[in-house]
Scaffold this motif. Sequence first.
Motif, mmCIF file in Angstrom:
data_model
loop_
_atom_site.group_PDB
_atom_site.id
_atom_site.type_symbol
_atom_site.label_atom_id
_atom_site.label_comp_id
_atom_site.label_asym_id
_atom_site.label_seq_id
_atom_site.Cartn_x
_atom_site.Cartn_y
_atom_site.Cartn_z
ATOM 1 N N THR A 198 40.262 41.218 40.359
ATOM 2 C CA THR A 198 40.382 41.340 41.807
ATOM 3 C C THR A 198 40.313 39.953 42.417
ATOM 4 N N TYR A 199 40.649 39.866 43.687
ATOM 5 C CA TYR A 199 40.598 38.575 44.377
ATOM 6 C C TYR A 199 39.191 38.271 44.892
ATOM 7 N N ASP A 200 38.241 39.144 44.570
ATOM 8 C CA ASP A 200 36.858 38.930 45.005
ATOM 9 C C ASP A 200 35.947 38.532 43.859
ATOM 10 N N GLY A 201 36.537 38.220 42.695
ATOM 11 C CA GLY A 201 35.742 37.659 41.618
ATOM 12 C C GLY A 201 35.142 38.652 40.651
ATOM 13 N N PHE A 202 35.388 39.937 40.817
ATOM 14 C CA PHE A 202 34.929 40.917 39.833
ATOM 15 C C PHE A 202 36.140 41.640 39.256
ATOM 16 N N ASP A 203 35.964 42.192 38.075
ATOM 17 C CA ASP A 203 37.046 42.898 37.395
ATOM 18 C C ASP A 203 36.894 44.401 37.564
ATOM 19 N N LEU A 204 38.016 45.096 37.579
ATOM 20 C CA LEU A 204 38.024 46.545 37.551
ATOM 21 C C LEU A 204 38.129 46.977 36.098
ATOM 22 N N ALA A 205 37.172 47.766 35.655
ATOM 23 C CA ALA A 205 37.137 48.193 34.263
ATOM 24 C C ALA A 205 38.112 49.348 34.031
ATOM 25 N N PRO A 206 38.587 49.535 32.792
ATOM 26 C CA PRO A 206 39.467 50.666 32.507
ATOM 27 C C PRO A 206 38.727 51.993 32.392
#
Length: 480
Positions: A45-53
């Motif tokens: 994401t553009y906020d520095g955290f990832d979206l998990a699968p």
Amino acid sequence: MRLASEFPEATRDQWRALVGGVLRKSGVDADSLGQPVEAALAGPTYDGFDLAPLYTADDPAPPAGYPGLPPHVRGGTPDGRVLDGWDVRQRHAHPDPDVSRRAILADLEHGATSLWLAVGAAGLPVDALGDVLADVHLDLAPVTLDAGADLARAAAALLDVHTDRGVLAGEVRGNLGADPIGLRARTGTAPDLDTTTALAGRVAGRYPKLRAVVVDALPYHEAGSSDGQELGCALATTVAYLRALTDAGLDVDTAVAQVELRLAATADQFATIAKFRAARRLVARVTEVCGARVRAVPQHAVTSSTMMTRRDPWVNMLRTTVACFAAGAGGADAVTVQPFDAAIGLPDAFARRIARNTQSILIEESKVAGVIDPAGGSWYVERHTDELARAGWAVFTEIERAGGILAALDNGLVDERLAATRTARTARFAAGEESITGVTVFPNPDEQPLVRQEAPPVPSGGLPRVRYAEPFEAKLEAEA
């Protein structure tokens, strides 16, 4: 009761093995990359955290509480919008009073429940408000103004229309649209907070159902912000207005009751749902610290301008449908669906009809408002809400350390942060990591441009306004 208790319990390791097999068949071997499956499939994401699968009960998130109670993640009121759906708020900016009058009546007769009027240089003439609203039952259809620098004249004119029509002060609803900080963000002009506080004081003393102030986060979204940056700027603006209103003599509960929050809704449905839930949590935290008993403010969702295209504009109908669904599912109190041709010029009657019918279908046929917080309890949505709230809070505290939102606008901090996100997003579009249907993927080389009457120029001079399709549309046109 344990659902599916008759089946053997599935484990994350089993999932990893199955997904790893699928990845290897597609030519990706997560093990050879030295990554677990989750890292190989994570979405940044553009906020520095990832979206998990994959999200499970092991992914922690703070309790969301109950609808109508702090932290208001699940809704600002106990009954949500179950009884009558959200407010279908349609925008009108045509400078011809007669055209706007007829369009407004058509909207109100066919599903719209309130009006959002652009008044002044970018819309209707201020002195035409009485004629434009001549046939509107103002006690049934609240009006929200977007008057920019013409705030004082437009607010006075609207209140005069209510008085002339015999609407009791206690029954006047809507919002006068005071947002000098948003105007500063759009135009670079110095904000007139004194006019805003005086107007809010007048409204609070005489019009109990009317609000005077809008915290409009669209200038930040339209300049390319991430969701967290949009939330952080909105929260910093909320705090600035609460300070100004209480300094002017209003108690904190009265000040909170003067404010409405406006956020963008995009075709990323889960991000939009999480954003509106996170916004309520953030506002509830600020109002708690301020000592207010009122912890929630109404939310106005507007489908994003940055996602709209001029090429293949009919695809915008699909984008705005998803965005409207997400805003409703996220608990927005009012929703404005932009017509599919809004990026081209002034919308025609067909485009306005589709925009309002989009909302009618979602409310009346799909029953999206029939369940309070339908995404609540989803491990993914709850975690995403928490991560967005934390990202928004980090942006807010950085702005506060810089001296507040006005100082952060003046010293370039906001522009610098948004520019970095804007550049990163444009690079992803250019690299094919994100796509714009009908423009960066599946363009129609033989497409004939849709023609619309040119819209009045919008205020400028501050933060830029971007559409992500624009540079790619220009390239297609040059190649045609």
